[in-house]
Design a protein around this motif. Structure first.
Motif, PDB file in Angstrom:
ATOM      1  N   ARG A 109       0.510  -1.343   0.130  1.00  0.00           N
ATOM      2  CA  ARG A 109      -0.568   0.431   0.062  1.00  0.00           C
ATOM      3  C   ARG A 109       0.916   1.061  -0.026  1.00  0.00           C
ATOM      4  NH1 ARG A 109      -4.640  -1.697   4.960  1.00  0.00           N
ATOM      5  NH2 ARG A 109      -4.951   0.254   4.914  1.00  0.00           N
ATOM      6  N   ALA A 146       1.202   4.116  -3.209  1.00  0.00           N
ATOM      7  CA  ALA A 146       0.302   5.688  -2.874  1.00  0.00           C
ATOM      8  C   ALA A 146       1.813   6.524  -3.703  1.00  0.00           C
ATOM      9  CB  ALA A 146       0.830   5.618  -1.751  1.00  0.00           C
ATOM     10  N   LEU A 176      -2.667   6.579  11.787  1.00  0.00           N
ATOM     11  CA  LEU A 176      -2.608   5.002  11.480  1.00  0.00           C
ATOM     12  C   LEU A 176      -2.614   4.720  11.858  1.00  0.00           C
ATOM     13  CD1 LEU A 176       1.348   6.261   9.188  1.00  0.00           C
ATOM     14  CD2 LEU A 176      -0.494   7.252   8.568  1.00  0.00           C
ATOM     15  N   ARG A 206      -0.275  11.119   0.765  1.00  0.00           N
ATOM     16  CA  ARG A 206      -0.777  10.269   0.395  1.00  0.00           C
ATOM     17  C   ARG A 206      -0.961   8.946   1.412  1.00  0.00           C
ATOM     18  NH1 ARG A 206       3.135  11.848  -4.318  1.00  0.00           N
ATOM     19  NH2 ARG A 206       3.141   9.794  -5.300  1.00  0.00           N
ATOM     20  N   ILE A 207      -0.109   9.104   2.544  1.00  0.00           N
ATOM     21  CA  ILE A 207       0.431   8.179   3.574  1.00  0.00           C
ATOM     22  C   ILE A 207      -0.588   7.467   4.136  1.00  0.00           C
ATOM     23  CG2 ILE A 207       2.163   6.969   5.223  1.00  0.00           C
ATOM     24  CD1 ILE A 207       3.383   7.025   2.460  1.00  0.00           C
ATOM     25  N   ALA A 255      -3.184   5.844   1.796  1.00  0.00           N
ATOM     26  CA  ALA A 255      -3.029   4.836   2.245  1.00  0.00           C
ATOM     27  C   ALA A 255      -3.313   4.194   2.735  1.00  0.00           C
ATOM     28  CB  ALA A 255      -1.654   4.445   1.756  1.00  0.00           C
ATOM     29  N   LEU A 256      -3.623   4.399   4.459  1.00  0.00           N
ATOM     30  CA  LEU A 256      -3.607   3.611   5.235  1.00  0.00           C
ATOM     31  C   LEU A 256      -4.910   4.002   5.623  1.00  0.00           C
ATOM     32  CD1 LEU A 256      -0.465   2.942   4.731  1.00  0.00           C
ATOM     33  CD2 LEU A 256      -0.349   3.025   7.212  1.00  0.00           C
ATOM     34  N   ASP A 257      -5.216   4.841   5.827  1.00  0.00           N
ATOM     35  CA  ASP A 257      -6.973   5.143   6.612  1.00  0.00           C
ATOM     36  C   ASP A 257      -7.171   5.990   5.314  1.00  0.00           C
ATOM     37  OD1 ASP A 257      -9.273   5.886   8.049  1.00  0.00           O
ATOM     38  OD2 ASP A 257      -7.870   7.413   8.731  1.00  0.00           O
ATOM     39  N   PRO A 258      -8.019   4.806   4.719  1.00  0.00           N
ATOM     40  CA  PRO A 258      -8.164   5.444   3.460  1.00  0.00           C
ATOM     41  C   PRO A 258     -10.078   6.581   3.776  1.00  0.00           C
ATOM     42  CG  PRO A 258      -8.878   3.249   2.687  1.00  0.00           C
ATOM     43  CD  PRO A 258      -7.941   3.359   4.160  1.00  0.00           C
TER      44      PRO A 258
END
Lengths: 454, 454
Positions: A437, A441, B201, B437-438, B441-444
């Motif tokens: 992921r 990203a 995150l 972006r991070i 990616a981890l917590d949409p």
């Protein structure tokens, strides 16, 4: 030449884009020579961060794979070239500037580790991380793999010394992370994320590295044990009482390989050798060496030798550092880098001996023992197909053993291409998915170092 | 009670989900009391990682915001509750296990920093990170903010001691990162990414922390200077020659605040006080203290006092640690945490003095000077609207000044909600986008600690 490539050649200064087959060939493999390397269409020998950005922008536009490369001394195929891709070599970007008041070095990625150390030393400062290859490896590669070394047991690894980095992202954007400030928790720890990302998330074009006052010479203790098990038990005991500035181990096979290659005066009958250093000053150093000696003697060390003569110490350290070179004289080699919790070292070593015998290969062991990070080195005859198969099997079984013992397939060399197949066995599906992921990203088109790590 | 919440209450054991208004109120704010806190619909006082997973899965299903919370001692509103959300408190998860052979502590996030230290000390081991609040702050909060402290100048910050973590992700999945091995570069540095991510995150439910042999008592030097500028110059000189185990600074305002609150015997006329420690052993300690003294005297320190009596030293350290408490007695406070490259300290301090005068507020300064990390503390009268406005303006201007000087808005407390507005000024649009972006990616769905940091 393809029109698309011709555009890149035209956009960059003369000599930056190398397209001659013979020249390109020099940039295909790293020291792992793992057989995965393809042939790139060009090598970009960038002179500036802007040129790196230009090349990456071009690659992003045309979906061309990009492999970043430092000095090419990697041991896991992290910079193996990719067919149809370009390799961006940072070997021309070697500037080093030392800011003495801030105690930092501002370095370009192609600078060698030894050059950073030397630049710092001129001002009484020290850049600690010291891979065995420190005389030939680049800082960019050190950052990309989060490289370790011999002094890590007390002074930590590369990531512990990174205060800032410039990174070119997959779309050619350059981001500037961190700075000369020592503590900084503003936003996510992106700096630490890029360290050890092996060129899969971005290309490092500059780093700000923390320096500390120069290390004192200290003293060295060498202890011989009848077995690696006994030596490992001594390591556990030592760690509980002293913060050694070095705590290295060589097994009997490694000792004999080094002696075969070039005599360092080591006793060939020794089961295992521990090499410990204390860099405490004055009487404190003696106290630490005494404590180390006590721990060794409790584990029946057959001979304990101490010295505060730097030349004498350097000879032993050289013997340890030269093990890789010495073993390469005996045949083809596969470099392992497995790590386990320190008290499990004896189990790892016993398992490796069994694997060597089962796979009919020779496996020598050198280790950053104080960190539980070992380098079993598989030696085999590349001319015999059954030996090649046995070596590959041994290589895989050692990694499987490290995982089974709660450890890692790589402590400091990186996953690259050589260890990629074993990564899911260590991390499991969910952590692999999490890696993926982050990768997606930051590099949605997958142009950065494809085939490495993930 | 809403049917959706009733389901969570029914799914978890009795007493885990707190819904009473009075009880909930205790979990709304942290020590920043920054006014951002809303009212959650419930507090989940989890007893196990599985309960954390259950709560997060429930929240993900119903898109309910989740705020993780440790001991609530944060200074930037990182755990301020969110209207309509739930707060997951880790204060009941406090187990600590010490593995002496591996030299690690396996801890649950609610364990206090002081409890981890104490558990380690029973075995002659030491967990170094020591925020001033170490007696009341939790390890989970330390991990979430990458907390620092007084010993960081030699021993590093929280991230340097994290070997492994269990993290519950935004969908309720629990991932296990790292382990008891000291060096591990397999895959991306996810461990380091979660450290300092302030609950945005994932939620940390267990950590494996590295321990080292216990520190020796060492010696303490206290030096008085006429100005903070002179003291700062001494700090730069000291760092070039000695790795102090502590190097703290208090300005005249902080000294007087501490003396007003409870006399520690400090001279109220002192412009700035440096507090330095060496934990080298024996003669090496004397040598280091002599070098520190030399650096102080070169900068015209008016009085230099040294002691190797631990009680006497503890009194000075307490004076420094108590500055926050003492200043809270003088009025309402805003806690700053700005950092700059060490040689720029004098400029920062001069600028802060000007800001205090311009905004008509009192700003006291205590600092982890050896790391360039300062805590200007804005003191004001919350009853006077113009004082409130002046304090807010001063708070913002101090952050702007730190950025202008190449530093950071937060060295160790975190961005939380109190410093969120200033984060883009420091990081710039491109690094902010990278953070985003991070996060995405981890917590949409953005359910983890919404409103904090980003």
């Amino acid at each position: 030449m393809h029109a698309v490539l011709a555009q890149l050649v035209a956009d960059l200064p003369d000599g930056v884009v190398v397209t001659g087959a013979a020249e390109i060939d020099k940039y295909r493999e790293d020291f792992a020579r793992d057989g995965s390397a393809g042939t790139p269409i060009a090598v970009v020998r960038a002179e500036t961060a802007e040129q790196v950005q230009q090349a990456v922008r071009w690659a992003a536009e045309h979906r061309v794979p990009v492999v970043p490369r430092g000095a090419g001394t990697g041991l896991s195929g992290g910079s193996s070239a990719v067919d149809g891709g370009i390799t961006i070599s940072l070997d021309r970007m070697r500037a080093i500037e030392v800011d003495t008041a801030c105690q930092v070095a501002i370095v370009e990625p192609g600078a060698l580790n030894v050059e950073v150390k030397a630049a710092a030393a001129k001002h009484g400062l020290w850049y600690p991380p010291d891979p065995s290859s420190f005389e030939i490896c680049s800082i960019g590669g050190n950052l990309a793999t989060n490289a370790g070394g011999l002094c890590c047991v007390k002074y930590g690894v590369t990531t512990d010394y990174v205060l800032g980095m410039d990174v070119v992202l997959a779309d050619g954007t350059l981001v500037r992370l961190g700075g000369k400030q020592i503590k900084d928790v503003a936003g996510l720890s992106l700096l630490k994320l890029f360290v050890g990302s092996e060129g899969t998330l971005g290309i490092i074009t500059r780093a700000i590295l923390r320096l500390i006052p120069a290390q004192t010479a200290g003293a060295t203790l060498v202890a011989a044990f009848s077995t690696v098990t006994a030596a490992s038990r001594a390591v556990v005991a030592i760690r509980g009482r002293v913060r050694c500035s070095m705590l290295e181990l060589m097994d009997n096979t490694a000792i004999n390989a080094v002696e075969d290659w070039r005599s360092h005066g080591l006793d060939r009958s020794t089961g295992a050798l521990l090499l410990a250093q204390s860099d405490a000053t004055g009487a404190a150093c003696e106290t630490e060496i005494d404590l180390i000696r006590e721990c060794c003697e409790k584990e029946d060390a057959s001979a304990v030798f101490t010295t505060s003569d730097p030349d004498e110490a350097a000879m032993f350290v050289a013997a340890r550092r030269n093990a890789f070179l010495a073993l390469e004289q005996r045949g083809s080699v596969l470099f392992e880098d497995v790590g386990v919790p320190v008290p499990v070292l004896p189990d790892l070593v016993a398992g490796i001996t069994a694997i060597a015998s089962r796979c009919e290969v020779e496996i020598a062991l050198v280790a950053h023992a104080g960190d539980g990070n070992t380098h079993p080195i598989v030696v085999y005859d590349a001319g015999r197909p059954e030996a090649v198969a046995g070596a590959r099997r041994a290589f895989d079984e050692v990694m499987a053993l490290a995982i089974e013992l709660g450890g890692t397939i790589t402590g400091e060399h990186g996953v690259g291409r050589a260890k990629k197949a074993a990564l899911p066995d260590q991390l499991g599906a969910e952590v692999m998915a999490l890696n993926r992921r982050i990768k997606d990203a930051l590099d949605p088109d997958g142009i950065l170092n494809p085939g490495a790590v993930l």
